[in-house]
Scaffold this motif. Structure first.
Motif, PDB file in Angstrom:
ATOM      1  N   SER A 183      11.593 -72.487 -73.376  1.00  7.10           N
ATOM      2  CA  SER A 183      11.325 -71.371 -72.279  1.00  7.10           C
ATOM      3  C   SER A 183      12.545 -70.698 -72.013  1.00  7.10           C
ATOM      4  O   SER A 183      13.652 -71.068 -72.584  1.00  7.10           O
ATOM      5  N   LYS A 184      12.665 -69.799 -71.167  1.00  7.35           N
ATOM      6  CA  LYS A 184      13.766 -69.052 -70.791  1.00  7.35           C
ATOM      7  C   LYS A 184      14.844 -69.724 -70.277  1.00  7.35           C
ATOM      8  O   LYS A 184      15.960 -70.041 -70.623  1.00  7.35           O
ATOM      9  N   ALA A 185      14.460 -70.843 -69.533  1.00  9.84           N
ATOM     10  CA  ALA A 185      15.357 -71.886 -68.825  1.00  9.84           C
ATOM     11  C   ALA A 185      16.000 -72.861 -69.676  1.00  9.84           C
ATOM     12  O   ALA A 185      17.122 -72.904 -69.645  1.00  9.84           O
ATOM     13  N   SER A 186      15.159 -73.239 -70.879  1.00  7.12           N
ATOM     14  CA  SER A 186      15.727 -74.163 -71.822  1.00  7.12           C
ATOM     15  C   SER A 186      16.812 -73.425 -72.659  1.00  7.12           C
ATOM     16  O   SER A 186      18.072 -73.858 -72.877  1.00  7.12           O
ATOM     17  N   ILE A 187      16.451 -71.975 -73.038  1.00  2.00           N
ATOM     18  CA  ILE A 187      17.458 -71.238 -73.520  1.00  2.00           C
ATOM     19  C   ILE A 187      18.853 -71.071 -72.680  1.00  2.00           C
ATOM     20  O   ILE A 187      19.713 -71.254 -73.475  1.00  2.00           O
ATOM     21  N   HIS A 188      18.517 -70.741 -71.355  1.00  6.40           N
ATOM     22  CA  HIS A 188      19.884 -70.717 -70.946  1.00  6.40           C
ATOM     23  C   HIS A 188      20.542 -72.043 -70.496  1.00  6.40           C
ATOM     24  O   HIS A 188      21.789 -71.941 -70.263  1.00  6.40           O
ATOM     25  N   TYR A 189      19.988 -72.987 -70.477  1.00  5.13           N
ATOM     26  CA  TYR A 189      20.833 -74.305 -70.366  1.00  5.13           C
ATOM     27  C   TYR A 189      21.622 -74.384 -71.720  1.00  5.13           C
ATOM     28  O   TYR A 189      22.789 -75.157 -71.506  1.00  5.13           O
TER      29      TYR A 189
END
Length: 199
Positions: free
Chosen positions: A37-43
């Motif tokens: 997900s986008k959130a995982s990438i941003h993490y």
């Protein structure tokens, strides 16, 4: 890179970059190329810039592996193999996609020291490999002693990088340059074997 999530992100970034370009690239594009997900990438990566610096390290590993895979017993054949791999002009090949990604990242180099420093490493690696091949060819008696390894390596590196840029930007055929360099090898680098019976 051994960390599986970051490897997946960087591989997805590589493919998304080739499809969408740097300016239009979004986290959603990268997420679409992976199961993350986008959130995982941003993490894992706080900014696009940080992600691109990591991507260059990722591409560097691929690049050096590609170059090293061209090794041959004969320096002459090694040089030809290297040129064939780096100047392949067929569509839908990994080399073409790699050139597209590198052109996109290279465009950011004037504005980012970290990206520029990593791009220098790419050029230095290619230069040193070509220099070593030429030097080995001289030692093996395949290339003329009058050949200057560093000068040839500098010229070939510049020609290869320039041709790859033109191939992506304006669809310049690298086949023509490959033929030109091959001709140069045959006429200027190789030791000419005397024709039997010649005076």
């Amino acid at each position: 890179m051994n960390d599986e999530p970051t490897s997946e992100i960087l591989d997805a970034t590589y493919h998304a970059l080739c499809k969408h370009g740097y300016a239009a690239l979004t986290l959603q594009h990268i997420a679409d190329e992976s199961a993350m997900s986008k959130a995982s990438i941003h993490y894992y990566y706080d900014s696009k810039n940080e992600l691109f610096v990591a991507l260059l390290d990722f591409l560097y590993d691929r690049y050096t592996t590609q170059i090293d895979s061209t090794a041959r017993d004969s320096p002459r054949e090694h040089l030809r193999s290297l040129l064939e791999v780096l100047l392949t002009d067929e569509e839908d090949t990994p080399g073409t996609e790699f050139r597209t990604a590198m052109l996109e990242v290279t465009a950011q180099a004037p504005y980012d020291d970290k990206i520029r420093d990593r791009l220098v490493e790419f050029g230095d690696y290619l230069f040193e490999r070509i220099r070593q091949i030429i030097a080995a060819g001289i030692d093996a008696g395949e290339f003329a002693e009058s050949v200057a390894p560093s000068r040839i390596a500098e010229a070939f590196t510049t020609l290869i990088v320039g041709a790859n840029t033109r191939q992506v930007a304006v669809e310049y055929s690298t086949d023509r340059l490959s033929e030109t360099i091959t001709s140069h090898i045959e006429t200027d680098l190789l030791i000419r074997t005397p024709v039997e019976g010649a005076q």
